[in-house]
Design a protein around this motif. Structure first.
Motif, PDB file in Angstrom:
ATOM      1  N   GLY A   1       0.800  -1.224   0.000  1.00 23.37           N
ATOM      2  CA  GLY A   1       0.000   0.000   0.000  1.00 23.37           C
ATOM      3  C   GLY A   1       0.829   1.268   0.000  1.00 23.37           C
ATOM      4  N   LYS A   2       2.063   1.161  -0.412  1.00 23.75           N
ATOM      5  CA  LYS A   2       2.889   2.369  -0.448  1.00 23.75           C
ATOM      6  C   LYS A   2       2.898   2.997  -1.839  1.00 23.75           C
ATOM      7  CE  LYS A   2       6.422  -0.006   1.074  1.00 23.75           C
ATOM      8  NZ  LYS A   2       7.750  -0.431   1.543  1.00 23.75           N
ATOM      9  N   GLY A   3       2.132   2.441  -2.726  1.00 24.24           N
ATOM     10  CA  GLY A   3       2.161   2.934  -4.107  1.00 24.24           C
ATOM     11  C   GLY A   3       3.379   2.366  -4.819  1.00 24.24           C
ATOM     12  N   TRP A   4       3.963   3.148  -5.658  1.00 20.10           N
ATOM     13  CA  TRP A   4       5.132   2.691  -6.410  1.00 20.10           C
ATOM     14  C   TRP A   4       6.383   2.753  -5.549  1.00 20.10           C
ATOM     15  CZ3 TRP A   4       4.363   0.743 -11.224  1.00 20.10           C
ATOM     16  CH2 TRP A   4       3.128   1.020 -11.807  1.00 20.10           C
ATOM     17  N   GLY A   5       7.332   1.939  -5.893  1.00 14.96           N
ATOM     18  CA  GLY A   5       8.598   1.935  -5.168  1.00 14.96           C
ATOM     19  C   GLY A   5       9.735   1.656  -6.136  1.00 14.96           C
TER      20      GLY A   5
ATOM     21  N   THR B   1       3.291  17.365  -3.071  1.00 14.09           N
ATOM     22  CA  THR B   1       4.650  17.643  -3.538  1.00 14.09           C
ATOM     23  C   THR B   1       5.517  16.522  -2.987  1.00 14.09           C
ATOM     24  OG1 THR B   1       4.980  18.990  -1.573  1.00 14.09           O
ATOM     25  CG2 THR B   1       4.379  20.155  -3.593  1.00 14.09           C
ATOM     26  N   TYR B   2       6.631  16.263  -3.610  1.00 10.84           N
ATOM     27  CA  TYR B   2       7.607  15.305  -3.083  1.00 10.84           C
ATOM     28  C   TYR B   2       8.876  16.094  -2.774  1.00 10.84           C
ATOM     29  CZ  TYR B   2       4.766  11.351  -4.771  1.00 10.84           C
ATOM     30  OH  TYR B   2       3.772  10.432  -4.985  1.00 10.84           O
ATOM     31  N   PRO B   3       8.867  16.773  -1.647  1.00 11.84           N
ATOM     32  CA  PRO B   3       9.978  17.692  -1.402  1.00 11.84           C
ATOM     33  C   PRO B   3      11.116  17.113  -0.564  1.00 11.84           C
ATOM     34  CG  PRO B   3       8.203  18.133   0.123  1.00 11.84           C
ATOM     35  CD  PRO B   3       7.847  16.866  -0.602  1.00 11.84           C
TER      36      PRO B   3
ATOM     37  N   ALA C   1      14.370   8.644  -8.122  1.00 11.38           N
ATOM     38  CA  ALA C   1      14.368   8.767  -6.665  1.00 11.38           C
ATOM     39  C   ALA C   1      12.990   9.157  -6.141  1.00 11.38           C
ATOM     40  CB  ALA C   1      15.406   9.790  -6.232  1.00 11.38           C
ATOM     41  N   ARG C   2      12.178   9.706  -7.006  1.00  7.03           N
ATOM     42  CA  ARG C   2      10.838  10.085  -6.562  1.00  7.03           C
ATOM     43  C   ARG C   2       9.999   8.867  -6.182  1.00  7.03           C
ATOM     44  NH1 ARG C   2       6.503   9.786  -9.467  1.00  7.03           N
ATOM     45  NH2 ARG C   2       5.628  11.852  -9.209  1.00  7.03           N
ATOM     46  N   PHE C   3      10.488   7.703  -6.553  1.00  4.94           N
ATOM     47  CA  PHE C   3       9.751   6.483  -6.226  1.00  4.94           C
ATOM     48  C   PHE C   3      10.281   5.793  -4.971  1.00  4.94           C
ATOM     49  CE2 PHE C   3       9.094   6.926 -10.838  1.00  4.94           C
ATOM     50  CZ  PHE C   3       7.704   7.016 -10.820  1.00  4.94           C
ATOM     51  N   ILE C   4      11.320   6.356  -4.386  1.00  2.23           N
ATOM     52  CA  ILE C   4      11.881   5.673  -3.217  1.00  2.23           C
ATOM     53  C   ILE C   4      10.987   5.953  -2.014  1.00  2.23           C
ATOM     54  CG2 ILE C   4      13.898   5.369  -1.745  1.00  2.23           C
ATOM     55  CD1 ILE C   4      15.633   6.403  -3.997  1.00  2.23           C
ATOM     56  N   ASN C   5      10.531   4.886  -1.412  1.00  7.40           N
ATOM     57  CA  ASN C   5       9.623   5.018  -0.278  1.00  7.40           C
ATOM     58  C   ASN C   5      10.376   5.171   1.037  1.00  7.40           C
ATOM     59  OD1 ASN C   5       7.040   4.963  -1.509  1.00  7.40           O
ATOM     60  ND2 ASN C   5       7.371   2.790  -1.982  1.00  7.40           N
ATOM     61  N   HIS C   6       9.612   5.578   2.007  1.00  7.57           N
ATOM     62  CA  HIS C   6      10.171   5.829   3.335  1.00  7.57           C
ATOM     63  C   HIS C   6      10.233   4.551   4.160  1.00  7.57           C
ATOM     64  CE1 HIS C   6      10.305   7.338   7.481  1.00  7.57           C
ATOM     65  NE2 HIS C   6       9.269   6.536   7.691  1.00  7.57           N
ATOM     66  N   ARG C   7      11.243   4.424   4.962  1.00 12.79           N
ATOM     67  CA  ARG C   7      11.289   3.371   5.965  1.00 12.79           C
ATOM     68  C   ARG C   7      11.865   3.973   7.233  1.00 12.79           C
ATOM     69  NH1 ARG C   7      11.180  -2.397   6.196  1.00 12.79           N
ATOM     70  NH2 ARG C   7      12.355  -3.141   7.989  1.00 12.79           N
TER      71      ARG C   7
ATOM     72  N   CYS D   1       2.050   5.243   7.677  1.00 17.44           N
ATOM     73  CA  CYS D   1       3.299   4.536   7.329  1.00 17.44           C
ATOM     74  C   CYS D   1       3.102   3.025   7.295  1.00 17.44           C
ATOM     75  CB  CYS D   1       4.391   4.895   8.330  1.00 17.44           C
ATOM     76  SG  CYS D   1       5.975   4.213   7.852  1.00 17.44           S
ATOM     77  N   SER D   2       3.512   2.429   6.209  1.00 15.14           N
ATOM     78  CA  SER D   2       3.473   0.964   6.111  1.00 15.14           C
ATOM     79  C   SER D   2       4.873   0.461   5.822  1.00 15.14           C
ATOM     80  CB  SER D   2       2.545   0.511   4.987  1.00 15.14           C
ATOM     81  OG  SER D   2       1.621   1.459   4.622  1.00 15.14           O
ATOM     82  N   CYS D   3       5.847   1.050   6.471  1.00 18.11           N
ATOM     83  CA  CYS D   3       7.230   0.685   6.128  1.00 18.11           C
ATOM     84  C   CYS D   3       7.582  -0.727   6.571  1.00 18.11           C
ATOM     85  CB  CYS D   3       8.211   1.694   6.708  1.00 18.11           C
ATOM     86  SG  CYS D   3       8.390   1.603   8.492  1.00 18.11           S
TER      87      CYS D   3
HETATM   88  C1  SAM Z   1       8.368  10.227  -2.754  1.00 16.60           C
HETATM   89  S1  SAM Z   1       6.873   9.408  -2.912  1.00 16.60           S
HETATM   90  C2  SAM Z   1       7.372   7.758  -3.083  1.00 16.60           C
HETATM   91  C3  SAM Z   1       6.735   7.143  -4.283  1.00 16.60           C
HETATM   92  C4  SAM Z   1       5.297   6.851  -4.111  1.00 16.60           C
HETATM   93  N1  SAM Z   1       5.117   5.623  -3.376  1.00 16.60           N
HETATM   94  C5  SAM Z   1       4.574   6.807  -5.428  1.00 16.60           C
HETATM   95  O1  SAM Z   1       3.786   5.882  -5.650  1.00 16.60           O
HETATM   96  O2  SAM Z   1       4.756   7.665  -6.238  1.00 16.60           O
HETATM   97  C6  SAM Z   1       6.277   9.554  -1.274  1.00 16.60           C
HETATM   98  C7  SAM Z   1       4.883   9.012  -1.094  1.00 16.60           C
HETATM   99  O3  SAM Z   1       4.907   7.617  -1.114  1.00 16.60           O
HETATM  100  C8  SAM Z   1       4.079   7.074  -0.119  1.00 16.60           C
HETATM  101  N2  SAM Z   1       4.911   6.376   0.849  1.00 16.60           N
HETATM  102  C9  SAM Z   1       6.250   6.422   0.936  1.00 16.60           C
HETATM  103  N3  SAM Z   1       6.676   5.648   1.940  1.00 16.60           N
HETATM  104  C10 SAM Z   1       5.601   5.118   2.507  1.00 16.60           C
HETATM  105  C11 SAM Z   1       5.415   4.253   3.601  1.00 16.60           C
HETATM  106  N4  SAM Z   1       6.421   3.788   4.343  1.00 16.60           N
HETATM  107  N5  SAM Z   1       4.173   3.905   3.922  1.00 16.60           N
HETATM  108  C12 SAM Z   1       3.118   4.362   3.208  1.00 16.60           C
HETATM  109  N6  SAM Z   1       3.238   5.188   2.162  1.00 16.60           N
HETATM  110  C13 SAM Z   1       4.466   5.572   1.814  1.00 16.60           C
HETATM  111  C14 SAM Z   1       3.397   8.249   0.533  1.00 16.60           C
HETATM  112  O4  SAM Z   1       2.178   8.458  -0.103  1.00 16.60           O
HETATM  113  C15 SAM Z   1       4.306   9.375   0.236  1.00 16.60           C
HETATM  114  O5  SAM Z   1       3.635  10.604   0.206  1.00 16.60           O
END
Ligand code: SAM
Length: 871
Positions: free
Chosen positions: A654-658, A698-700, A729-735, A792-794
Motif C-alpha cells: 500500500g505504499k504505491g510505487w517503489g 509535492t515530493y519535497p 528517486a521520486r519512487f523511493i519510499n520511506h522506511r 506509514c506501512s514501512c
Molecule cells: C516520494 S513518494 C514515493 C513514491 C510513491 N510511493 C509513489 O507511488 O509515487 C512519497 C509518497 O509515497 C508514499 N509512501 C512512501 N513511503 C511510505 C510508507 N512507508 N508507507 C506508506 N506510504 C508511503 C506516501 O504516499 C508518500 O507521500
C-alpha cells in the motif's frame, strides 16, 4: 391420445443424459410394473431409479454379450474350421458388444463422477448430501481426442492423476502453436482444479432446485455442446447432438464463429464470440433495444487470493438494454449459470459451483504463470478475454486481470459494455480502456500493449484457444511475459546510463505521469549561484590529473577531514558511511536550531515560531570542472550518474510505487540522486497550499543542511520537488530507522552549500529485488511538515508511526526538553530499576538477594538498551 406428461418428462430427463429413448422405454415399463405405477418413486431424486435401471440393464446386456462371446470363442476354438460367415457374424456381434460397452461406459463414468450413494443428477436434496468422491477418470477415455493422438505433455497432476482433456481442445491447426501444446490444454493440465475442483468436497454447493426438463428445447434449437467426458476414441466432431438445455453457444453462424471453425482465419484470432443465451433464445431481448444510455452495472470479481494475484471480473452493463432491463443480482447470475453447467456439461457433482470454477480458473492462471516449466513458451502469461459479440452488442463480458506478474489483461467488450475491472476505473489506464471499448481488438485497447509492443500484430504469438470449461466461450491467449508484465521501455527516456523499466504486479495502474529529468532544474525564484568564480583554489584541485582518490589527498578532500569519502572502488569508506548513517538514525543528536528559521518564517507569514530543528549533515565534496582531473576521477562518483539496474514497481504494502534494485549492491554504493525542481521554500509552501484538498502532493526534500550558517534569505532557502519533474528517486519510499539507503549531501558546484546534491548510498549490502528505502526523517506528529503525512506501512520494527503510543513518542513530543535532559531520564530509568529491585527483594526473601538484584538489572538493562538508541 395425448402423450402422458410424466412419460415425456422421464424421457427428457434421461435424454439430457444422452440415454436413448428405446432404453428409457423398456426400463420405464419394467419400473412401472415393479412400483405398481407409483410415479413418485420413479421421479424421486430426478429419476434416479430409472437411470439406475437403465444402467443395470446395460450392465446385464454387456455381461451377457461378453459371456456369449466367450462361449462362442470356446465354441469356435472347438470347431477349428468355422464357416467364414459364422466368423464374420461373431466379429460383428463382438463389435456390437464392444460398442455397447463403449456407449455404456461414459454413462457409467458420469454416474461415478457424482456420488455412488447420491442421486444420479443431484439437482435436489443435495444440500444434505455428503461430499462426493473425486471421480476416477480413465486415462484413455480422457486423453485420446479425435485423432487418437496423445497430447505431447501428458497432463498429470502431482497426485499422479491424469487430467481430463476436454473435446473442445481439438483446435484447428491455425490456432495452435505449431508443435506446441494448445495453451488451453496447458491450462487444463496445470489447472488440476479445473477438473478435479468440481468434485472438491470442500466447497459447499449452491444447489439449484430444477425441475427435470425445465431447460429442454426442441432439437432444432439445441446448441452443439460438448461434454467434458468423451468416450474413448470418440472423435470430437462426432460428439452427438444431445438433446440439451440451452447451452452457452448457440450454433448461429457469425463471421467470427465461422472464422473460428475454419481455424480462425488470418492472424486475428483474438476473440471467440460468446453470446448470452438470454439474447439468443429470445427470452428477453426481443423488445430490448439500446434506448437508454444510463448504465447500471453488475460486477462479480473473483480473485485467486486476498491479494488478488489473478482477478477475474465479470461485468454487466445495462446500457444497451433499455429501461426494461432488470440488472440481475450476482447470485442470480451465478445460480443460473450453475444450472446451465449442470445440464450442459452433465456435471453430476453436488459440490459443483460456478464461483469455485472461476476461482479455479484464477488459480490455474497463477499456477500456469508461476511454473515456467509448464509452459512451452517460457515466461508467457495467459491472456484471456471474452468478447461479447461485436455485432449484436450484448452485455456480459469476462475479463481476466493479471495481477501477479501478469499485467492487466485487456478486456474486450462490445459496444459500451464496461469490461473494466472496477478497481481500476480511476486509473488513467482504465480510463483509456473504457473510452476505447468498442469491440475493437483487445490489443488495441490495451494502451500498455501499444507502448510495449508497438505493433500488435506481434500478437500472433498469442494463441487463440478455446477453454474447456466453456467451449467457444472465451479464448486464452499467450502473450510473452515481457510484453505485458514489464514495461521494458525506459522510463528515463534514455537520459541515464541505464534503462529503467517498471512493472505493476498488483493493480492495473500505470506509472503516474511525470517528466523525467536527470538533473535538477531551477523552477523560478530559487537562487542557485553556480559560477566558476565562486570556486576558490581551496575548493578545487586544479593541479591534479587522473584519479585523485589514488593519489595523495588534494584540496577536494579538505571538506571531508583531509580524506576522500570514496575508496578506490568508488564505494564510500566504511567510517565515513557509518558516521552518516549514525547521523541519520539519531538525528536529534545532530540537530541545530536556527534563530530565524526560513521554514517557520514562510509558514507563519513572517511571524516567529521556534525552529523545529535541522540536521547538520556530513558532506561529500566531489572534484568538479575547475579541477585538473577528468570525469573518470574516483572523486566524481555521483557526477557519472547511476550505474545499477533498477526497476520501479508497484508495492504490495500500500505504499504505491517503489524502487528496487535488480542486482546485488554492496554497502556504500552510490544509488542515485534525488532530482527535482529546485524551489525556494516559499515556492514550495505555495505549491503545498495549492495542492491542499486536491489530492495532489509535492515530493519535497529540504536542502537545509547549511541553514545554521546565519540568516538565510527566502531565495536561498531551497528545496527539491520531484512530483512533476524528477528522476527515479521520486519512487523511493520511506522506511523508519533501518532503511537500506542513506542520504548524503554532495557538494559539486556550489561551495556555499545552499544548493547541493542530495545523493543516496546503500547503508548495507542489498540483495537483488530488495526495495530501496530511505528514512524521510518525518515526525509523524508534525502536521506542518512539508511532506504530506501518510499512514506509514514501512514494516520496520522501529516504525515511528506504529509506535506512537510508546514511551518514546511521549518523549518525542517534548523533544528538545527531553534531549536536554536525557541524562535525567536515564538516571530515572536506572534508579527506578534499583527501586523495583529492592521492592521485589523485600517480597522474596527465600531467594538470594544478589540473584534478584542481577535479575532486575538485566531487565532494566534490556529496557534501557531498547530505548537508548532513541536518546
Ligand atoms: C516520494 S513518494 C514515493 C513514491 C510513491 N510511493 C509513489 O507511488 O509515487 C512519497 C509518497 O509515497 C508514499 N509512501 C512512501 N513511503 C511510505 C510508507 N512507508 N508507507 C506508506 N506510504 C508511503 C506516501 O504516499 C508518500 O507521500
Amino acid at each position: 391420445m395425448a402423450p402422458n406428461k410424466r412419460v415425456v418428462a422421464a424421457y427428457r430427463a434421461m435424454g439430457s443424459l444422452g440415454i436413448d429413448e428405446s432404453k428409457v422405454k423398456s426400463a420405464l415399463k419394467k419400473l412401472l410394473k415393479v412400483f405398481d405405477k407409483n410415479w413418485e418413486l420413479i421421479e424421486a431424486e430426478n429419476y434416479r431409479v430409472l437411470a439406475d435401471a437403465i444402467f443395470e440393464e446395460d450392465d446385464n446386456m454387456v455381461t451377457e454379450l461378453k459371456k456369449k462371446i466367450q462361449s462362442d470363442d470356446v465354441h469356435s476354438t472347438r470347431h477349428s474350421l468355422p464357416s467364414f460367415s459364422n466368423n464374420q457374424e461373431d466379429e460383428t456381434e463382438s463389435e456390437e458388444a464392444q460398442m455397447h460397452i463403449e456407449r455404456a461406459l461414459p454413462l457409467k463414468r458420469l454416474r461415478l463422477r457424482g456420488q455412488e450413494s447420491q442421486p444420479l443428477h443431484p439437482l435436489t436434496n443435495s444440500a444434505t448430501s455428503p461430499p462426493s468422491k473425486r471421480p476416477k477418470l480413465e486415462d484413455n477415455a480422457l486423453h485420446q481426442g479425435s485423432s487418437g493422438k496423445k497430447p505431447q505433455n501428458k497432463p498429470e497432476s502431482s497426485d499422479g492423476n491424469t487430467r481430463i482433456e476436454a473435446p473442445s481442445l481439438q483446435l484447428p491447426d491455425d490456432i495452435v502453436d505449431k508443435g506446441k501444446q494448445p495453451a488451453s490444454t496447458q491450462v487444463l493440465q496445470r489447472g488440476r482444479k479445473l477438473t478435479s475442483g468440481r468434485s472438491s468436497p470442500s466447497t459447499p454447493s449452491k444447489e439449484p432446485t430444477v425441475e427435470a426438463g425445465k431447460f429442454l428445447l426442441p432439437n432444432n434449437m439445441m446448441p452443439r455442446t460438448q461434454a467434458l467426458i468423451i468416450p474413448k476414441n470418440e472423435p470430437i466432431d462426432e460428439v452427438p447432438d444431445y438433446e440439451m438445455p440451452i447451452a452457452v453457444i448457440p450454433p448461429e453462424p457469425s463471421g467470427r464463429d465461422s472464422s473460428l471453425k475454419n481455424g480462425v482465419a488470418g492472424k486475428h484470432v483474438s476473440h471467440v464470440t460468446v453470446t448470452s443465451s438470454e439474447c439468443r433464445d429470445g427470452v428477453r431481448d426481443e423488445d430490448a433495444s439500446p434506448t437508454s444510455n444510463e448504465e447500471a452495472t453488475c460486477n462479480i470479481e473473483i480473485a485467486s487470493s486476498t491479494l488478488g494475484e489473478v482477478k477475474l471480473s465479470l461485468s454487466c452493463s445495462s446500457a444497451l438494454w433499455g429501461s426494461k432491463f432488470h440488472m440481475p443480482r450476482p447470485d442470480e447470475i451465478i445460480e443460473m449459470m450453475e444450472e446451465k453447467c449442470l445440464f450442459s456439461y452433465k456435471i453430476a457433482d453436488p459440490n459443483f459451483s460456478v464461483m469455485k470454477l472461476l476461482r479455479d480458473l484464477c488459480d490455474c492462471m497463477l499456477e500456469f504463470r508461476s511454473n515456467p516449466n509448464n509452459d512451452p513458451e517460457e515466461g508467457s502469461i495467459l491472456r484471456s478475454n471474452v468478447d461479447v459479440s461485436k455485432e449484436s452488442q450484448e452485455p456480459g463480458t469476462l475479463d481476466v486481470v493479471r495481477n501477479k506478474d501478469l499485467d492487466m489483461l485487456s478486456d474486450v467488450s462490445n459496444g459500451p459494455i464496461n469490461v473494466s475491472p472496477s478497481a481500476a476505473v480511476a486509473s488513467p489506464r482504465s480510463f483509456l480502456l473504457l473510452a476505447d471499448l468498442n469491440g475493437v481488438n483487445d490489443a488495441v485497447l490495451d494502451p500498455k500493449m501499444d507502448q510495449t509492443t508497438n505493433d500488435f500484430s506481434q500478437c500472433n504469438v498469442r494463441k487463440e484457444l478455446e477453454c474447456p470449461m466453456s467451449p467457444n466461450s472465451h479464448s486464452l491467449v499467450i502473450v510473452p511475459q515481457d510484453q505485458l508484465t514489464v514495461d521494458d521501455s525506459d522510463l528515463t527516456k534514455g537520459e541515464e546510463n541505464v534503462e529503467i523499466p517498471w512493472v505493476n504486479e498488483y493493480t492495473n495502474d500505470f506509472l503516474p505521469s511525470f517528466n523525467y529529468i536527470p538533473q535538477n532544474l531551477v523552477f523560478q525564484d530559487a537562487y542557485v549561484n553556480i559560477s566558476l568564480s565562486r570556486v576558490g583554489s581551496e575548493d578545487c584541485c586544479s593541479t591534479c590529473a587522473g584519479n585523485c582518490v589514488l593519489s595523495v589527498p588534494c584540496a577536494c578532500a579538505n571538506k571531508t577531514g583531509g580524506e576522500f569519502a570514496y575508496g578506490s572502488r568508488g564505494l564510500l569508506k566504511e567510517q565515513f558511511l557509518e558516521s552518516c548513517i549514525a547521523i541519520s538514525r539519531n538525528p536529534q543528536k545532530h540537530f541545530f536550531y536556527c534563530k530565524n528559521c526560513p521554514l517557520e518564517r514562510i509558514k507563519n507569514d513572517g511571524g516567529l515560531e521556534p525552529c523545529k530543528g535541522h540536521l547538520k549533515r556530513k558532506f561529500i565534496k566531489e572534484c568538479w570542472s575547475k579541477c585538473g582531473c577528468g570525469k573518470q576521477c574516483g572523486n566524481r562518483v555521483i557526477q557519472r550518474g547511476m550505474t545499477c539496474k533498477f526497476q520501479v514497481f508497484f508495492t504490495s504494502e500500500g505504499k504505491g510505487w517503489g524502487l528496487r534494485t535488480l542486482e546485488d549492491l554492496p554497502k556504500g554504493a552510490f544509488v542515485c540522486e534525488f532530482v527535482g525542481e529546485i524551489l525556494s521554500i516559499k515556492e514550495l509552501h505555495e505549491r503545498n497550499m495549492k495542492c491542499t484538498g486536491k489530492g495532489k502532493h509535492t515530493y519535497p526534500v529540504l536542502l537545509d543542511a547549511n541553514w545554521d550558517s546565519g540568516h538565510v534569505n527566502n531565495k536561498e532557502a531551497l528545496c527539491l520537488d520531484a512530483a512533476s519533474f524528477g528522476n527515479i528517486a521520486r519512487f523511493i519510499n520511506h522506511r523508519c530507522f533501518d532503511a537500506n539507503l542513506v542520504e548524503i549531501p554532495v557538494e559539486v558546484e556550489d561551495p556555499g552549500h545552499y544548493y547541493y546534491h542530495f545523493a543516496f548510498f546503500t547503508s548495507r549490502k542489498i540483495s537483488a529485488h530488495e526495495e530501496l528505502t530511505w528514512d524521510y526523517g518525518i515526525d509523524f506528529d508534525d502536521h506542518d511538515h512539508p511532506i504530506t503525512l501518510f499512514q506509514c506501512s514501512c514494516g520496520s520494527k522501529f516504525c515511528r508511526h506504529m509506535k506512537r503510543s510508546n514511551i518514546y513518542f511521549m518523549f518525542q513530543r517534548h523533544k528538545p526538553a527531553y534531549n536536554d535532559n536525557y541524562k535525567i531520564w536515564s538516571s530515572f530509568l536506572f534508579w527506578s530499576g534499583v527501586l523495583l529491585d529492592s521492592c521485589y527483594s523485600s517480597f522474596c526473601t527465600s531467594v538470594s538477594d544478589l540473584g534478584h538484584l542481577i535479575w532486575n538489572h538485566i531487565i532494566i538493562f534490556k529496557i534501557w538498551n531498547k530505548f537508548s538508541f532513541l536518546i
